[in-house]
Structure formats: structure tokens, C-alpha cells
Write an enzyme that holds these catalytic residues in place. Sequence first.
Site, short mmCIF file in Angstrom:
data_model
loop_
_atom_site.label_atom_id
_atom_site.label_comp_id
_atom_site.label_asym_id
_atom_site.label_seq_id
_atom_site.Cartn_x
_atom_site.Cartn_y
_atom_site.Cartn_z
N TYR A 177 8.14 20.76 10.87
CA TYR A 177 9.10 20.91 12.07
C TYR A 177 8.44 21.12 13.40
CZ TYR A 177 9.74 25.75 10.47
OH TYR A 177 9.40 26.88 10.11
N HIS B 108 17.35 31.64 10.03
CA HIS B 108 16.41 32.14 11.12
C HIS B 108 16.88 31.47 12.58
CE1 HIS B 108 13.18 32.83 7.98
NE2 HIS B 108 13.97 33.92 7.86
N ASP C 299 14.07 38.29 4.53
CA ASP C 299 15.26 37.43 4.53
C ASP C 299 16.39 38.19 3.83
OD1 ASP C 299 14.08 35.64 6.05
OD2 ASP C 299 14.10 33.98 4.50
N ASP D 136 4.02 22.77 16.36
CA ASP D 136 4.50 22.15 15.30
C ASP D 136 4.30 23.04 13.81
OD1 ASP D 136 2.99 18.75 15.49
OD2 ASP D 136 4.72 19.73 16.17
N ARG E 94 0.90 -1.20 0.04
CA ARG E 94 -0.09 0.01 -0.11
C ARG E 94 0.90 1.36 -0.03
NH1 ARG E 94 -2.39 -1.10 5.53
NH2 ARG E 94 -0.53 -1.71 6.01
N LYS F 94 14.69 22.64 17.21
CA LYS F 94 14.06 22.42 15.93
C LYS F 94 14.24 20.76 15.61
CE LYS F 94 13.96 26.97 14.47
NZ LYS F 94 14.47 28.18 13.51
C1 LIG Z 1 8.04 30.82 12.19
C2 LIG Z 1 6.61 31.45 12.46
C3 LIG Z 1 5.97 32.27 11.60
N1 LIG Z 1 4.78 32.82 11.88
C4 LIG Z 1 4.34 33.74 11.11
C5 LIG Z 1 5.08 35.09 10.73
C6 LIG Z 1 4.59 35.46 9.21
O1 LIG Z 1 3.38 35.98 9.02
C7 LIG Z 1 4.56 34.08 8.56
C8 LIG Z 1 5.79 33.50 7.74
O2 LIG Z 1 6.72 33.56 8.68
P1 LIG Z 1 8.18 33.59 8.06
O3 LIG Z 1 8.47 34.37 6.75
O4 LIG Z 1 9.15 34.04 9.30
O5 LIG Z 1 8.14 31.99 7.59
P2 LIG Z 1 9.62 31.26 7.40
O6 LIG Z 1 10.50 32.09 6.50
O7 LIG Z 1 9.20 29.89 6.71
O8 LIG Z 1 10.32 31.00 8.57
C9 LIG Z 1 10.94 29.66 9.18
O9 LIG Z 1 11.93 29.48 8.40
C10 LIG Z 1 13.01 28.90 8.83
C11 LIG Z 1 13.32 27.68 8.06
C12 LIG Z 1 13.15 28.48 10.42
O10 LIG Z 1 13.88 27.86 10.69
C13 LIG Z 1 12.04 29.22 11.18
O11 LIG Z 1 11.36 27.96 12.04
C14 LIG Z 1 11.07 29.71 10.61
O12 LIG Z 1 11.82 31.17 10.73
O13 LIG Z 1 4.19 33.18 9.50
C15 LIG Z 1 3.95 32.20 12.83
O14 LIG Z 1 2.88 32.64 13.06
N2 LIG Z 1 4.55 31.24 13.42
C16 LIG Z 1 5.93 30.86 13.65
O15 LIG Z 1 6.17 29.89 14.27
#
Ligand SMILES: Cc1cn([C@H]2C[C@H](O)[C@@H](COP(=O)(O)OP(=O)(O)O[C@H]3O[C@H](C)C(=O)[C@H](O)[C@H]3O)O2)c(=O)[nH]c1=O
Length: 181
Positions: free
Chosen positions: A132, A62, A168, A47, A23, A72
Site C-alpha cells: 500500500y 490502525h 494490536d 510504499d 504469458r 492509504k
Molecule cells: C506501519 C509501519 C511500521 N513500521 C515498522 C514498525 C514496526 O517495527 C514494524 C511492524 O509495524 P506494525 O506491527 O505496526 O505493522 P502492521 O501491523 O502491518 O501495521 C500496518 O497495519 C495496518 C493494516 C495499517 O493500515 C498500517 O498502515 C500499519 O499500521 O514495522 C515502519 O517502519 N514503517 C511503517 O510505515
Amino acid sequence: MKITRTRLDGVLLVEAPVYGDHRGFFTESYNQKQFIDAGIEMAFVQDNHSLSAEAGTLRGLHFQHPPKAQTKLVRVLTGAIYDVVVDLRKESATYGQWEGFILSESNKRQLLVPKGFAHGFCTLVHHTQVFYKVDEYYSSEHDSGILWNDPDLRITWPIDRPVLSEKDGQLPTLSEAQLYF
Ligand SMILES: Cc1cn([C@H]2C[C@H](O)[C@@H](COP(=O)(O)OP(=O)(O)O[C@H]3O[C@H](C)C(=O)[C@H](O)[C@H]3O)O2)c(=O)[nH]c1=O
């Protein structure tokens, strides 16, 4: 469950047993008792799940500043990533050093990234979903990062012009960053 240490203290590769049949497959991707028995004792509280539509999407590097620093446990649900960690711990023998790992839907490898590390990944295929667990809640006030192409780190990303968030693209270099680890 197979735990492999890496050259960066505390960064671990985790491989859970995968049970395949006609499966498909089944795997216990997280089992608290097995993780505790393996010395991975942090209590995960949140999560996270992201989808990156295009190959060459780079999220990172980050971290959250203390006291909201996060451990993480990273894995890939669909697609594949080049996952990078950078040691930001001032007293560490590997401070300012980085390591990259390929995590994918097919290898099902998980990466444990301890507090004190910056974390980021570049997707290797379209429609990559990363999942993660973290042991500290998100705190926008403590959210920070290091520039993905920091000239001193010289991380060998698989792409020169990644898809990036505006945030970023404006992160400080390691030498510019205020660190408290
Ligand atoms: C990380 C996070 C973000 N947010 C909100 C904040 C923003 O409005 C939106 C996108 O966030 P961000 O652009 O920071 O998402 P990523 O660029 O994927 O950030 C992640 O990317 C790298 C790989 C990492 O290791 C971190 O865990 C995390 O910073 O989600 C949340 O509400 N909760 C959260 O835990």
C-alpha cells in the site's frame, strides 16, 4: 480505470485495466495522471509491503493522528484479505461505522482509505502479501489504533481467534480512544 464510490464518503474502490495474454498479465497498478484525473490527487510518499504467513492474521485497526494522518491505497499482491475501514471523523454522518471489502491477488481491486479512517485487514489465505501507498511518512509517535473486536463496532471478521501482534491485542476501543479527526 474504474473508480467506485462506497457508502463511506471518500472510501473508493479502484480497478485498473488488466491486460492478459498467454504469458500472464500486465497492469498499471498506479498512474499518477489517471489518478489525478479521477480526483485522487494525493501525493504518495511511501510504499509499504507486508507478508502474513498464516491465514487468519489480523493487522489493525490502525491510523496515524493528525498532522501525520495517512491516506492509504491498498492492494494485494499474493493471497486475499478482508479489508476493513472505520470512519473516525467526528463530524461525519457515518462516524463509527465500518465497511469491509475483499481485496485479492485475483480481483486486483485496490481500496483508497482517506485520512480519518482506521484501517485493518484479516488474511483469508496463507502467504498473503499486502502492498500500500501512503501520502504521509510513518510516525511512531502518531501511530495509534482501535481494538479489532471493539464490542460497539461489531465488525464481522471472518475469524474469531486471529493471529495478532501484542500491540494490536492491547489497542483501546473506539469509546476509549483519543481522536483528533
Ligand atoms: C506501519 C509501519 C511500521 N513500521 C515498522 C514498525 C514496526 O517495527 C514494524 C511492524 O509495524 P506494525 O506491527 O505496526 O505493522 P502492521 O501491523 O502491518 O501495521 C500496518 O497495519 C495496518 C493494516 C495499517 O493500515 C498500517 O498502515 C500499519 O499500521 O514495522 C515502519 O517502519 N514503517 C511503517 O510505515
